[in-house]
Design a protein around this motif. Structure first.
Motif, PDB file in Angstrom:
ATOM      1  N   LEU A   1       0.827  -1.204   0.000  1.00  0.00           N
ATOM      2  CA  LEU A   1       0.000   0.000   0.000  1.00  0.00           C
ATOM      3  C   LEU A   1       0.863   1.256   0.000  1.00  0.00           C
ATOM      4  CD1 LEU A   1      -2.918  -0.945   2.423  1.00  0.00           C
ATOM      5  CD2 LEU A   1      -2.874  -1.000  -0.067  1.00  0.00           C
ATOM      6  N   GLU A   2       1.958   1.218   0.752  1.00  0.00           N
ATOM      7  CA  GLU A   2       2.846   2.388   0.785  1.00  0.00           C
ATOM      8  C   GLU A   2       3.426   2.693  -0.590  1.00  0.00           C
ATOM      9  OE1 GLU A   2       3.631   4.766   3.063  1.00  0.00           O
ATOM     10  OE2 GLU A   2       2.057   3.888   4.295  1.00  0.00           O
ATOM     11  N   ALA A   3       3.820   1.669  -1.318  1.00  0.00           N
ATOM     12  CA  ALA A   3       4.363   1.882  -2.664  1.00  0.00           C
ATOM     13  C   ALA A   3       3.294   2.487  -3.571  1.00  0.00           C
ATOM     14  CB  ALA A   3       4.877   0.562  -3.239  1.00  0.00           C
ATOM     15  N   ALA A   4       2.085   1.976  -3.512  1.00  0.00           N
ATOM     16  CA  ALA A   4       0.998   2.506  -4.334  1.00  0.00           C
ATOM     17  C   ALA A   4       0.684   3.945  -3.948  1.00  0.00           C
ATOM     18  CB  ALA A   4      -0.241   1.632  -4.193  1.00  0.00           C
ATOM     19  N   ARG A   5       0.668   4.229  -2.646  1.00  0.00           N
ATOM     20  CA  ARG A   5       0.447   5.611  -2.195  1.00  0.00           C
ATOM     21  C   ARG A   5       1.549   6.526  -2.712  1.00  0.00           C
ATOM     22  NH1 ARG A   5      -0.545   3.485   3.765  1.00  0.00           N
ATOM     23  NH2 ARG A   5      -2.702   2.787   3.518  1.00  0.00           N
ATOM     24  N   GLY A   6       2.771   6.031  -2.709  1.00  0.00           N
ATOM     25  CA  GLY A   6       3.898   6.817  -3.214  1.00  0.00           C
ATOM     26  C   GLY A   6       3.745   7.137  -4.689  1.00  0.00           C
ATOM     27  N   TYR A   7       3.388   6.130  -5.478  1.00  0.00           N
ATOM     28  CA  TYR A   7       3.170   6.355  -6.912  1.00  0.00           C
ATOM     29  C   TYR A   7       2.033   7.370  -7.135  1.00  0.00           C
ATOM     30  CZ  TYR A   7       6.167   2.471  -8.437  1.00  0.00           C
ATOM     31  OH  TYR A   7       7.236   1.641  -8.697  1.00  0.00           O
ATOM     32  N   THR A   8       0.967   7.233  -6.361  1.00  0.00           N
ATOM     33  CA  THR A   8      -0.170   8.143  -6.515  1.00  0.00           C
ATOM     34  C   THR A   8       0.222   9.569  -6.159  1.00  0.00           C
ATOM     35  OG1 THR A   8      -1.710   6.329  -6.042  1.00  0.00           O
ATOM     36  CG2 THR A   8      -2.571   8.565  -5.827  1.00  0.00           C
ATOM     37  N   GLN A   9       0.953   9.724  -5.064  1.00  0.00           N
ATOM     38  CA  GLN A   9       1.377  11.067  -4.659  1.00  0.00           C
ATOM     39  C   GLN A   9       2.347  11.664  -5.674  1.00  0.00           C
ATOM     40  OE1 GLN A   9       0.149  13.070  -2.467  1.00  0.00           O
ATOM     41  NE2 GLN A   9       1.623  14.671  -2.933  1.00  0.00           N
ATOM     42  N   LEU A  10       3.270  10.880  -6.149  1.00  0.00           N
ATOM     43  CA  LEU A  10       4.212  11.364  -7.151  1.00  0.00           C
ATOM     44  C   LEU A  10       3.471  11.742  -8.437  1.00  0.00           C
ATOM     45  CD1 LEU A  10       7.138  12.000  -7.786  1.00  0.00           C
ATOM     46  CD2 LEU A  10       7.470   9.592  -8.405  1.00  0.00           C
ATOM     47  N   ALA A  11       2.454  10.984  -8.789  1.00  0.00           N
ATOM     48  CA  ALA A  11       1.639  11.306  -9.963  1.00  0.00           C
ATOM     49  C   ALA A  11       0.961  12.660  -9.795  1.00  0.00           C
ATOM     50  CB  ALA A  11       0.597  10.214 -10.203  1.00  0.00           C
ATOM     51  N   ARG A  12       0.491  12.958  -8.576  1.00  0.00           N
ATOM     52  CA  ARG A  12      -0.131  14.266  -8.308  1.00  0.00           C
ATOM     53  C   ARG A  12       0.861  15.390  -8.570  1.00  0.00           C
ATOM     54  NH1 ARG A  12      -2.411  11.487  -3.528  1.00  0.00           N
ATOM     55  NH2 ARG A  12      -4.629  11.233  -3.980  1.00  0.00           N
ATOM     56  N   VAL A  13       2.071  15.198  -8.105  1.00  0.00           N
ATOM     57  CA  VAL A  13       3.101  16.228  -8.253  1.00  0.00           C
ATOM     58  C   VAL A  13       3.505  16.386  -9.722  1.00  0.00           C
ATOM     59  CG1 VAL A  13       5.483  16.834  -7.663  1.00  0.00           C
ATOM     60  CG2 VAL A  13       3.967  15.908  -5.904  1.00  0.00           C
ATOM     61  N   MET A  14       3.630  15.288 -10.419  1.00  0.00           N
ATOM     62  CA  MET A  14       4.114  15.336 -11.806  1.00  0.00           C
ATOM     63  C   MET A  14       3.090  15.946 -12.758  1.00  0.00           C
ATOM     64  SD  MET A  14       7.158  14.375 -11.539  1.00  0.00           S
ATOM     65  CE  MET A  14       7.644  14.287 -13.244  1.00  0.00           C
TER      66      MET A  14
ATOM     67  N   ASP B   1      -0.752   4.182 -13.369  1.00  0.00           N
ATOM     68  CA  ASP B   1      -0.868   2.800 -13.852  1.00  0.00           C
ATOM     69  C   ASP B   1      -0.070   1.842 -12.968  1.00  0.00           C
ATOM     70  OD1 ASP B   1      -2.558   3.578 -15.891  1.00  0.00           O
ATOM     71  OD2 ASP B   1      -0.980   3.607 -17.425  1.00  0.00           O
ATOM     72  N   ARG B   2       1.091   2.276 -12.499  1.00  0.00           N
ATOM     73  CA  ARG B   2       1.883   1.430 -11.588  1.00  0.00           C
ATOM     74  C   ARG B   2       1.145   1.214 -10.272  1.00  0.00           C
ATOM     75  NH1 ARG B   2       8.169   3.440 -12.182  1.00  0.00           N
ATOM     76  NH2 ARG B   2       8.306   3.162 -14.432  1.00  0.00           N
ATOM     77  N   ALA B   3       0.582   2.300  -9.744  1.00  0.00           N
ATOM     78  CA  ALA B   3      -0.199   2.182  -8.502  1.00  0.00           C
ATOM     79  C   ALA B   3      -1.405   1.273  -8.716  1.00  0.00           C
ATOM     80  CB  ALA B   3      -0.648   3.563  -8.030  1.00  0.00           C
ATOM     81  N   ASP B   4      -2.015   1.385  -9.877  1.00  0.00           N
ATOM     82  CA  ASP B   4      -3.189   0.587 -10.205  1.00  0.00           C
ATOM     83  C   ASP B   4      -2.869  -0.908 -10.159  1.00  0.00           C
ATOM     84  OD1 ASP B   4      -5.326  -0.737 -11.756  1.00  0.00           O
ATOM     85  OD2 ASP B   4      -5.936   1.293 -12.273  1.00  0.00           O
ATOM     86  N   ILE B   5      -1.740  -1.304 -10.714  1.00  0.00           N
ATOM     87  CA  ILE B   5      -1.333  -2.719 -10.709  1.00  0.00           C
ATOM     88  C   ILE B   5      -1.227  -3.233  -9.274  1.00  0.00           C
ATOM     89  CG2 ILE B   5       0.592  -4.287 -11.215  1.00  0.00           C
ATOM     90  CD1 ILE B   5       1.065  -2.505 -13.770  1.00  0.00           C
ATOM     91  N   ILE B   6      -0.576  -2.450  -8.428  1.00  0.00           N
ATOM     92  CA  ILE B   6      -0.389  -2.851  -7.026  1.00  0.00           C
ATOM     93  C   ILE B   6      -1.726  -2.940  -6.305  1.00  0.00           C
ATOM     94  CG2 ILE B   6       0.562  -2.126  -4.792  1.00  0.00           C
ATOM     95  CD1 ILE B   6       2.852  -0.780  -6.459  1.00  0.00           C
ATOM     96  N   LEU B   7      -2.541  -1.898  -6.437  1.00  0.00           N
ATOM     97  CA  LEU B   7      -3.785  -1.832  -5.669  1.00  0.00           C
ATOM     98  C   LEU B   7      -4.821  -2.847  -6.141  1.00  0.00           C
ATOM     99  CD1 LEU B   7      -3.993   1.997  -5.144  1.00  0.00           C
ATOM    100  CD2 LEU B   7      -3.632   0.244  -3.392  1.00  0.00           C
ATOM    101  N   ARG B   8      -4.894  -3.097  -7.417  1.00  0.00           N
ATOM    102  CA  ARG B   8      -5.835  -4.127  -7.891  1.00  0.00           C
ATOM    103  C   ARG B   8      -5.426  -5.510  -7.394  1.00  0.00           C
ATOM    104  NH1 ARG B   8      -9.698  -2.321 -11.714  1.00  0.00           N
ATOM    105  NH2 ARG B   8      -9.171  -0.273 -12.527  1.00  0.00           N
ATOM    106  N   ALA B   9      -4.128  -5.755  -7.324  1.00  0.00           N
ATOM    107  CA  ALA B   9      -3.658  -7.043  -6.791  1.00  0.00           C
ATOM    108  C   ALA B   9      -4.008  -7.164  -5.309  1.00  0.00           C
ATOM    109  CB  ALA B   9      -2.153  -7.185  -7.005  1.00  0.00           C
ATOM    110  N   GLU B  10      -3.815  -6.107  -4.561  1.00  0.00           N
ATOM    111  CA  GLU B  10      -4.164  -6.120  -3.136  1.00  0.00           C
ATOM    112  C   GLU B  10      -5.674  -6.283  -2.948  1.00  0.00           C
ATOM    113  OE1 GLU B  10      -2.112  -5.984  -0.249  1.00  0.00           O
ATOM    114  OE2 GLU B  10      -0.747  -6.587  -1.851  1.00  0.00           O
ATOM    115  N   TYR B  11      -6.447  -5.581  -3.770  1.00  0.00           N
ATOM    116  CA  TYR B  11      -7.901  -5.657  -3.670  1.00  0.00           C
ATOM    117  C   TYR B  11      -8.404  -7.066  -3.999  1.00  0.00           C
ATOM    118  CZ  TYR B  11     -12.815  -4.467  -4.341  1.00  0.00           C
ATOM    119  OH  TYR B  11     -14.188  -4.427  -4.260  1.00  0.00           O
TER     120      TYR B  11
END
Length: 170
Positions: A1-14, A33-43
């Motif tokens: 979850l932390e990795a996905a949150r990181g990708y999402t936050q970085l996406a906001r900044v970019m 898209d990277r966060a999506d892969i992680i979060l869908r797998a967790e879900y």
């Protein structure tokens, strides 16, 4: 979850569609898209976990913002905001962060109709967001996160009323 949150936050900044950013929307979409892969797998493994559901909903909201404000894809943004609402619905009154995300998801759905100049459809959805906030216990309703989400919803509701030439905001 932390990795996905990181990708999402970085996406906001970019290049996120909802706030100040660096204008790199292609990079933002790739990070989401990277966060999506992680979060869908967790879900898939933990579909009832409230943290997974909230993080996936947050991701859908970020994608919705990108699709609405950067990609001019109102219908896709609407679908993503509705999916976010479904993920948050069971826990929307649990804490301020989840409540604020829920209000934002409702607002995003309504705003997608605004982008289509369909304020007749947008208005009742904005009102649904307002009713949700008004029905929260004071400790949640008065939280700064919820108040910020509410203020955005109210601003767009006022825009809908203006476009519909309504003077009464009730």
């Amino acid at each position: 979850l932390e990795a996905a949150r990181g990708y999402t936050q970085l996406a906001r900044v970019m290049g996120g569609g909802q706030a100040g950013q660096l204008g790199k929307t292609d990079i933002s979409n790739e990070l989401l898209d990277r966060a999506d892969i992680i979060l869908r797998a967790e879900y898939a493994v933990y579909p009832q976990n409230s943290d997974v559901r909230r993080d996936l909903a947050d991701l859908f909201l970020e994608k919705s913002g990108n699709n609405l404000y950067n990609n001019n894809e109102a219908a896709l943004a609407r679908t993503q905001s509705i999916e976010a609402q479904k993920l948050l619905d069971a826990n929307a009154r649990k804490d301020a962060l989840t409540a604020s995300l829920y209000v934002t998801a409702v607002q995003a759905e309504a705003d997608s109709y605004g982008w289509d100049d369909d304020y007749v459809k947008a208005e009742p959805i904005f009102l649904r967001g307002e009713a949700f906030v008004a029905g929260l216990p004071p400790v949640l309703r008065d939280d700064r996160l919820v108040m910020a989400a509410r203020s955005a919803n109210l601003r767009l509701l006022a825009e809908a009323h203006h476009k519909l030439k309504k003077e009464d905001l009730s």
